[in-house]
Design an enzyme around this catalytic site. Structure first.
Site, PDB file in Angstrom:
ATOM      1  N   TYR A 129      33.736   8.377   0.382  1.00 54.66           N
ATOM      2  CA  TYR A 129      35.101   8.031  -0.027  1.00 54.66           C
ATOM      3  C   TYR A 129      35.024   6.643   0.267  1.00 54.66           C
ATOM      4  O   TYR A 129      35.392   6.745   1.311  1.00 54.66           O
ATOM      5  CB  TYR A 129      35.426   8.673   0.274  1.00 54.66           C
ATOM      6  CG  TYR A 129      37.067   9.469   0.940  1.00 54.66           C
ATOM      7  CD1 TYR A 129      38.219   8.876   0.056  1.00 54.66           C
ATOM      8  CD2 TYR A 129      37.392   9.925   2.108  1.00 54.66           C
ATOM      9  CE1 TYR A 129      39.332   8.277   0.491  1.00 54.66           C
ATOM     10  CE2 TYR A 129      38.793  10.094   2.726  1.00 54.66           C
ATOM     11  CZ  TYR A 129      40.004   9.287   1.618  1.00 54.66           C
ATOM     12  OH  TYR A 129      41.114   9.497   2.128  1.00 54.66           O
ATOM     13  N   GLY A 132      41.383   3.184   0.805  1.00 49.69           N
ATOM     14  CA  GLY A 132      41.972   1.459   1.506  1.00 49.69           C
ATOM     15  C   GLY A 132      42.109   2.004   3.074  1.00 49.69           C
ATOM     16  O   GLY A 132      41.603   1.207   4.455  1.00 49.69           O
ATOM     17  N   GLY A 174      42.320  -5.971  -3.013  1.00 46.50           N
ATOM     18  CA  GLY A 174      40.483  -5.044  -3.357  1.00 46.50           C
ATOM     19  C   GLY A 174      39.991  -6.065  -5.266  1.00 46.50           C
ATOM     20  O   GLY A 174      39.122  -6.285  -5.125  1.00 46.50           O
ATOM     21  N   ASN A 254      35.856  -0.371  -8.003  1.00 46.32           N
ATOM     22  CA  ASN A 254      34.860  -1.391  -7.854  1.00 46.32           C
ATOM     23  C   ASN A 254      33.673  -1.110  -8.685  1.00 46.32           C
ATOM     24  O   ASN A 254      33.036  -1.281  -8.160  1.00 46.32           O
ATOM     25  CB  ASN A 254      34.738  -2.107  -6.572  1.00 46.32           C
ATOM     26  CG  ASN A 254      33.931  -3.735  -6.228  1.00 46.32           C
ATOM     27  OD1 ASN A 254      32.933  -3.857  -6.865  1.00 46.32           O
ATOM     28  ND2 ASN A 254      34.724  -4.107  -6.369  1.00 46.32           N
ATOM     29  N   THR A 340       1.097  10.681   2.339  1.00 44.01           N
ATOM     30  CA  THR A 340       2.540   9.285   2.278  1.00 44.01           C
ATOM     31  C   THR A 340       3.680  10.549   2.773  1.00 44.01           C
ATOM     32  O   THR A 340       4.159  11.510   2.547  1.00 44.01           O
ATOM     33  CB  THR A 340       3.035   8.776   0.610  1.00 44.01           C
ATOM     34  OG1 THR A 340       1.564   8.204   0.367  1.00 44.01           O
ATOM     35  CG2 THR A 340       4.119   7.823   0.533  1.00 44.01           C
ATOM     36  N   ALA A 341       4.354   8.990   3.729  1.00 48.38           N
ATOM     37  CA  ALA A 341       5.660  11.009   3.111  1.00 48.38           C
ATOM     38  C   ALA A 341       6.890   9.287   3.525  1.00 48.38           C
ATOM     39  O   ALA A 341       6.843   8.386   3.302  1.00 48.38           O
ATOM     40  CB  ALA A 341       6.157  10.232   5.175  1.00 48.38           C
ATOM     41  N   ARG A 342       7.756   9.532   2.182  1.00 46.02           N
ATOM     42  CA  ARG A 342       8.951   8.440   2.012  1.00 46.02           C
ATOM     43  C   ARG A 342       9.962   9.513   2.981  1.00 46.02           C
ATOM     44  O   ARG A 342      10.747  10.233   2.721  1.00 46.02           O
ATOM     45  CB  ARG A 342       9.203   8.270   0.788  1.00 46.02           C
ATOM     46  CG  ARG A 342      10.249   7.306  -0.087  1.00 46.02           C
ATOM     47  CD  ARG A 342      10.067   7.731  -0.978  1.00 46.02           C
ATOM     48  NE  ARG A 342      11.835   6.586  -1.026  1.00 46.02           N
ATOM     49  CZ  ARG A 342      12.460   6.075  -2.421  1.00 46.02           C
ATOM     50  NH1 ARG A 342      11.339   6.276  -3.815  1.00 46.02           N
ATOM     51  NH2 ARG A 342      12.861   5.815  -2.496  1.00 46.02           N
ATOM     52  N   LYS A 358       3.655   1.680   7.879  1.00 43.10           N
ATOM     53  CA  LYS A 358       5.127   2.142   8.094  1.00 43.10           C
ATOM     54  C   LYS A 358       6.138   0.823   7.464  1.00 43.10           C
ATOM     55  O   LYS A 358       5.677  -0.243   7.920  1.00 43.10           O
ATOM     56  CB  LYS A 358       5.712   2.573   9.307  1.00 43.10           C
ATOM     57  CG  LYS A 358       7.358   2.767   9.192  1.00 43.10           C
ATOM     58  CD  LYS A 358       8.103   3.150  10.239  1.00 43.10           C
ATOM     59  CE  LYS A 358       9.624   3.534   9.793  1.00 43.10           C
ATOM     60  NZ  LYS A 358      10.267   4.098  10.970  1.00 43.10           N
ATOM     61  N   ASP A 445      17.943   9.111  15.916  1.00 44.15           N
ATOM     62  CA  ASP A 445      17.318   9.611  14.787  1.00 44.15           C
ATOM     63  C   ASP A 445      16.605  10.594  15.844  1.00 44.15           C
ATOM     64  O   ASP A 445      15.805  11.500  15.169  1.00 44.15           O
ATOM     65  CB  ASP A 445      16.528   9.261  13.474  1.00 44.15           C
ATOM     66  CG  ASP A 445      16.393  10.037  12.707  1.00 44.15           C
ATOM     67  OD1 ASP A 445      17.734  10.896  12.324  1.00 44.15           O
ATOM     68  OD2 ASP A 445      15.934   9.858  11.342  1.00 44.15           O
TER      69      ASP A 445
HETATM   70  C1  LIG Z   1      45.585   8.470   3.083  1.00 39.73           C
HETATM   71  C2  LIG Z   1      45.794   7.388   1.863  1.00 39.73           C
HETATM   72  O1  LIG Z   1      47.448   6.755   1.592  1.00 39.73           O
HETATM   73  C3  LIG Z   1      44.718   6.296   1.492  1.00 39.73           C
HETATM   74  N1  LIG Z   1      44.903   6.148  -0.114  1.00 39.73           N
HETATM   75  C4  LIG Z   1      44.504   4.967  -0.337  1.00 39.73           C
HETATM   76  O2  LIG Z   1      44.368   3.954   0.393  1.00 39.73           O
HETATM   77  O3  LIG Z   1      44.456   4.788  -1.351  1.00 39.73           O
HETATM   78  P1  LIG Z   1      43.483   4.819  -2.761  1.00 39.73           P
HETATM   79  O4  LIG Z   1      43.927   4.357  -3.511  1.00 39.73           O
HETATM   80  O5  LIG Z   1      43.058   5.437  -2.386  1.00 39.73           O
HETATM   81  O6  LIG Z   1      42.537   3.310  -2.654  1.00 39.73           O
HETATM   82  C5  LIG Z   1      43.205   1.936  -2.309  1.00 39.73           C
HETATM   83  C6  LIG Z   1      43.003   0.677  -2.001  1.00 39.73           C
HETATM   84  O7  LIG Z   1      42.010   0.316  -3.009  1.00 39.73           O
HETATM   85  C7  LIG Z   1      41.482  -1.129  -2.966  1.00 39.73           C
HETATM   86  N2  LIG Z   1      41.283  -1.375  -4.350  1.00 39.73           N
HETATM   87  C8  LIG Z   1      41.620  -1.153  -5.466  1.00 39.73           C
HETATM   88  N3  LIG Z   1      40.816  -1.431  -6.484  1.00 39.73           N
HETATM   89  C9  LIG Z   1      39.679  -1.839  -5.751  1.00 39.73           C
HETATM   90  C10 LIG Z   1      39.098  -3.289  -7.298  1.00 39.73           C
HETATM   91  N4  LIG Z   1      38.719  -3.270  -7.448  1.00 39.73           N
HETATM   92  N5  LIG Z   1      37.705  -3.295  -5.443  1.00 39.73           N
HETATM   93  C11 LIG Z   1      37.865  -3.601  -4.309  1.00 39.73           C
HETATM   94  N6  LIG Z   1      38.953  -2.047  -3.328  1.00 39.73           N
HETATM   95  C12 LIG Z   1      39.658  -2.034  -4.843  1.00 39.73           C
HETATM   96  C13 LIG Z   1      43.269  -1.375  -2.791  1.00 39.73           C
HETATM   97  O8  LIG Z   1      42.188  -2.984  -2.247  1.00 39.73           O
HETATM   98  C14 LIG Z   1      43.350  -0.563  -1.290  1.00 39.73           C
HETATM   99  O9  LIG Z   1      42.745  -1.287  -0.599  1.00 39.73           O
HETATM  100  C15 LIG Z   1      43.342   7.102   1.677  1.00 39.73           C
HETATM  101  O10 LIG Z   1      43.176   8.038   0.551  1.00 39.73           O
HETATM  102  O11 LIG Z   1      42.940   6.532   1.988  1.00 39.73           O
HETATM  103 FE   LIG Z   2      43.976   7.926  -1.282  1.00 38.21          FE
END
Ligand SMILES: C[C@@H](O)[C@H](NC(=O)OP(=O)(O)OC[C@H]1O[C@@H](n2cnc3c(N)ncnc32)[C@H](O)[C@@H]1O)C(=O)O
Ligand SMILES: [Fe+2]
Length: 532
Positions: A129, A132, A174, A254, A340-342, A358, A445
């Protein structure tokens, strides 16, 4: 759809005032975003914008709806900007009272996740998640979205936006950075993953100060920040044993970030999901939909208890609308099969009877130069930490050889502690960790799979896998180390509180500062944070 349950949802935590109605499916969605004339989002001005457009946006969302069919009103209760949250909450309360229907207070972060799960049709994902204000890696466990890792300072979107502003670009930065990055070749910027957590403000400052052409700085910013997010997501996948990844939040728009996650998932045999653009950033549909499933689970709130919470965390929400999933399978990824472990980062292969190799894996999602550099740095650091630990009396494998990407070391024979959980063994593990902390090392860890019980007597403990280790004498870092250990004890031997007591006794006997660390462990547990 007469008679069916329809929920009105209103979102307005920051930049977007948006309303939607959700029935069996999405019925309507209308938004009016706020764009600051200059600078970033000003909370009071954004709230005034929301108040001014609210009637229009909500009316449009309700246009083709019979008000008699609305059976609940949902709103973003937090997190977000205080003035914005209050404006939306006031409106939602009034509408719920006027229609005489229940009010549902929705956690904005959880709503990002739920609309993603619903529209993508994925079941039990590890979620990245990235928005912004927030950057978290989440996974569902025992009635909650647990936070596996998160930013320790600012959200990724805010870091991108602030950097963009420092170059005179408008808000939000962004998408503009994404365009510049397509034309650049990445500069080197600080890579700051700390255990399972992330930090972006140092990276942002370095980008601000960088004198290279803006295209190259933007490319470097994206390559570094996104690789950090993907790394933590991959580790959460490996530890949890889940096999789906879901990307949500505004930064999820993005394309480079999507591509990197897709490559990581393909390399691990996991499935990658990302919702369509209208559902990825802030939108009313996510609030309406989450409101609907909450109402069905009986999670409504009385108007008098519907205060907003600007710092509402995703792991504060009791998730009654999802069936419980079992325990996290600690250490499952580390089992050795066919020699082997991954793990998330490396492959361990048995070499003859006495040694193992490793080797750190090259990651297809990472830019080549960053990949080479991280592998070399981490391999060297691991060898250094192991020697330091040995000098401090901690039993670890002896290192025989170090190359750019691999360590050849002694093959420790014995059983993983999780298979031989006795009071004596756990007491000895406590001594081992006490010695480790005494010489200023954090293991990073500390699971019951990373302690091997063996030796001539069959009771000697060895510590293995220092891939996430670092040097620190901070009580917090030590506390997190021990907390992780206690959590794996709980998940492998639930109800056996005596084991934690034995560990603590061993730990105290080897380390003078043990008491303050154990106190901190209790505090960390209170914070309910899922640290692993
Ligand atoms: C608490 C709530 O207000 C907040 N919402 C939020 O931040 O808006 P959201 O729509 O989820 O995200 C916006 C952010 O998403 C970035 N963003 C949008 N398009 C982008 C892109 N193509 N590449 C990178 N960042 C991008 C914007 O620059 C901005 O910083 C949250 O979810 O934290
Ligand atoms: Fe959001």
């Amino acid at each position: 759809m007469p008679g069916s349950r329809q929920i009105l949802g209103i979102e307005g935590t920051a930049w977007n005032l948006s309303a939607a109605v959700f029935g069996e499916e999405l019925i309507s969605l209308h938004s009016n975003p706020y764009s600051p004339p200059n600078g970033g989002i000003h909370p009071r001005e954004a709230a005034q914008h929301h108040a001014a457009v609210l009637k229009d946006v909500v009316s449009k969302a309700l246009l083709d709806v019979d008000l008699k069919d609305i059976s609940g009103v949902a709103f973003s209760q937090g997190p977000g900007l205080g003035p914005c949250l209050r404006t939306v909450a006031t409106a939602a309360r009034s509408i719920a009272i006027a229609l005489n229907v229940p009010l549902i207070g929705v956690n904005h972060c959880v709503a990002h996740v739920e609309i993603g799960r619903h529209t993508c049709g994925c079941d039990d994902p590890i979620v990245l998640y990235a928005s912004g204000a927030n950057t978290q890696v989440l996974g569902f466990l025992k009635s909650r979205y647990r936070i596996f890792g998160e930013t320790l300072d600012i959200g990724l979107g805010n870091a991108l936006d602030k950097f963009a502003r420092s170059r005179g670009l408008p808000h939000p930065g962004g998408p503009l950075i994404e365009n510049y990055a397509k034309k650049g070749s990445p500069v080197n910027l600080p890579y700051t993953v700390k255990g399972m957590d992330l930090a972006f403000s140092g990276l942002m400052s370095a980008a601000k100060d960088c004198k290279a052409p803006i295209e190259d700085v933007c490319a470097g910013f994206q390559e570094t920040a996104f690789a950090m997010c993907v790394e933590v997501t991959e580790r959460a996948l490996a530890h949890s044993g889940k096999n789906e990844v879901l990307l949500v939040g505004g930064v999820g728009a993005n394309e480079r970030l999507r591509e990197m996650l897709l490559v990581m998932c393909e390399e691990r045999g996991a499935e990658f999901f990302v919702p369509e653009k209208k559902f990825i950033g802030d939108n009313g549909a996510m609030i309406a939909y989450t409101g609907k499933i909450m109402l069905e689970a009986g999670q409504t709130i009385p108007v008098e208890n519907s205060g907003v919470n600007p710092s509402y965390r995703s792991d504060d929400v009791s998730v009654l609308w999802r069936r419980d999933t079992g325990d996290i399978s600690y250490g499952k990824a580390n089992l050795i099969e066919n020699g082997t472990a991954r793990g998330a980062e490396a492959v361990v292969t048995i070499l003859g009877d006495d040694y193992v190799v490793k080797r750190r894996l090259s990651k297809g999602y990472r830019n080549k130069e960053l990949d080479r550099q991280l592998i070399a740095e981490r391999t060297r650091a691991e060898a250094r930490v192991i020697s330091l630990a040995r000098r401090g009396g901690v039993l670890t494998p002896i290192i025989k050889d170090v190359t750019d990407d691999s360590l050849v070391m002694e093959n420790i024979k014995g059983d993983m502690l999780k298979l031989v959980l006795t009071d004596d063994n756990v007491f000895n593990a406590g001594i081992l960790v006490g010695r480790l902390h005494k010489c200023g090392i954090i293991h990073g860890d500390l699971t019951t799979s990373n302690i091997i019980v063996g030796g001539k007597s069959g009771h000697v403990c060895y510590l293995i896998d220092f891939g996430l280790s670092y040097i620190s004498s901070e009580t917090e870092s030590r506390g997190v180390d021990v907390h992780v250990f206690f959590q794996t004890l709980e998940s492998t031997a639930p109800g056996h509180d005596n084991l934690a007591v034995s560990f603590s006794e061993g730990y105290k006997s080897a380390f003078v500062d043990a008491d303050s660390v154990l106190e901190r462990v209790l505090e960390i547990k209170q914070r309910a944070r899922y640290l692993h």
